[in-house]
Design an enzyme around this catalytic site. Sequence first.
Site, PDB file in Angstrom:
ATOM      1  CB  CYS A  13      -0.966  -0.011   1.179  1.00  0.00           C
ATOM      2  SG  CYS A  13      -2.100  -1.390   1.042  1.00  0.00           S
ATOM      3  CG  HIS A  49     -13.062   9.734 -10.891  1.00  0.00           C
ATOM      4  ND1 HIS A  49     -14.272   9.352 -10.402  1.00  0.00           N
ATOM      5  CD2 HIS A  49     -12.753   8.849 -11.861  1.00  0.00           C
ATOM      6  CE1 HIS A  49     -14.705   8.290 -11.061  1.00  0.00           C
ATOM      7  NE2 HIS A  49     -13.788   7.951 -11.956  1.00  0.00           N
ATOM      8  CD  GLU A  79      -8.373   1.359   2.333  1.00  0.00           C
ATOM      9  OE1 GLU A  79      -7.825   0.248   2.346  1.00  0.00           O
ATOM     10  OE2 GLU A  79      -7.754   2.425   2.397  1.00  0.00           O
TER      11      GLU A  79
HETATM   12  N1  LIG Z   1      -6.113  -0.104   9.482  1.00  0.00           N
HETATM   13  C1  LIG Z   1      -5.873   0.062   8.172  1.00  0.00           C
HETATM   14  N2  LIG Z   1      -5.123  -0.829   7.522  1.00  0.00           N
HETATM   15  C2  LIG Z   1      -4.904  -0.693   6.208  1.00  0.00           C
HETATM   16  C3  LIG Z   1      -5.468   0.390   5.517  1.00  0.00           C
HETATM   17  C4  LIG Z   1      -6.248   1.329   6.228  1.00  0.00           C
HETATM   18  O1  LIG Z   1      -6.749   2.310   5.671  1.00  0.00           O
HETATM   19  N3  LIG Z   1      -6.433   1.125   7.534  1.00  0.00           N
HETATM   20  N4  LIG Z   1      -5.268   0.484   4.185  1.00  0.00           N
HETATM   21  C5  LIG Z   1      -4.563  -0.378   3.512  1.00  0.00           C
HETATM   22  C6  LIG Z   1      -4.409  -0.214   2.025  1.00  0.00           C
HETATM   23  O2  LIG Z   1      -5.169   0.881   1.570  1.00  0.00           O
HETATM   24  C7  LIG Z   1      -4.711  -1.443   1.182  1.00  0.00           C
HETATM   25  O3  LIG Z   1      -4.928  -1.048  -0.180  1.00  0.00           O
HETATM   26  C8  LIG Z   1      -5.921  -2.185   1.586  1.00  0.00           C
HETATM   27  O4  LIG Z   1      -5.743  -3.473   1.077  1.00  0.00           O
HETATM   28  P1  LIG Z   1      -6.887  -4.566   1.108  1.00  0.00           P
HETATM   29  O5  LIG Z   1      -7.892  -4.240   2.126  1.00  0.00           O
HETATM   30  O6  LIG Z   1      -6.249  -5.865   1.196  1.00  0.00           O
HETATM   31  O7  LIG Z   1      -7.552  -4.329  -0.269  1.00  0.00           O
HETATM   32  P2  LIG Z   1      -7.153  -4.935  -1.627  1.00  0.00           P
HETATM   33  O8  LIG Z   1      -7.949  -4.247  -2.656  1.00  0.00           O
HETATM   34  O9  LIG Z   1      -5.690  -4.858  -1.785  1.00  0.00           O
HETATM   35  O10 LIG Z   1      -7.705  -6.417  -1.498  1.00  0.00           O
HETATM   36  P3  LIG Z   1      -6.990  -7.810  -1.731  1.00  0.00           P
HETATM   37  O11 LIG Z   1      -8.125  -8.707  -2.092  1.00  0.00           O
HETATM   38  O12 LIG Z   1      -6.363  -8.189  -0.419  1.00  0.00           O
HETATM   39  O13 LIG Z   1      -6.010  -7.633  -2.836  1.00  0.00           O
HETATM   40  C9  LIG Z   1      -3.880  -1.504   4.157  1.00  0.00           C
HETATM   41  N5  LIG Z   1      -4.149  -1.573   5.560  1.00  0.00           N
HETATM   42 ZN   LIG Z   2      -5.363   1.255  -0.328  1.00  0.00          ZN
END
Ligand SMILES: Nc1nc2c(c(=O)[nH]1)N=C([C@H](O)[C@H](O)COP(=O)(O)OP(=O)(O)OP(=O)(O)O)CN2
Ligand SMILES: [Zn+2]
Length: 118
Positions: free
Chosen positions: A24, A68, A107
Amino acid sequence: MKVTQSFRFEAAHRLPFVKDTHPCRRVHGHSYRVELQLEGPVDPETGFVVDFFDIEAAFGPLLKRLDHYYLNEVEGLENPTAENIAAWIWDRVKDALPQLTAVRVYETPECWAEYNGA
Ligand SMILES: Nc1nc2c(c(=O)[nH]1)N=C([C@H](O)[C@H](O)COP(=O)(O)OP(=O)(O)OP(=O)(O)O)CN2
Ligand SMILES: [Zn+2]
């Protein structure tokens, strides 16, 4: 009584304070979902706690600042975690929506942060 309205926006971000090896740290995007939860008595005349149109009117300008965009460039969102986005929204919409009790920022469908002012 509680009411909730949800919104979606697409945005890119990176997390500048995670380790170099954390995925990330690189620029990537999410289809974010925001839920605004409000609580109060039901108005006996309208049958509403708050008119959904009023929630949309209050949040619309903020949504335009997020949708966006590269979130790291939005003032106050230099570290755009879900937690910080939820607090950013709360701080900017609470005055217009005094019955607001929670802001949830998703997210992904599985990962979200919730802020209630504390
Ligand atoms: N407590 C938090 N932990 C994390 C955050 C956050 O905002 N708060 N954000 C991230 C990253 O933004 C990351 O992109 C999130 O990843 P994930 O949830 O795994 O989403 P993906 O689209 O990458 O899903 P996958 O299916 O795992 O590829 C990390 N941690
Ligand atoms: Zn992210």
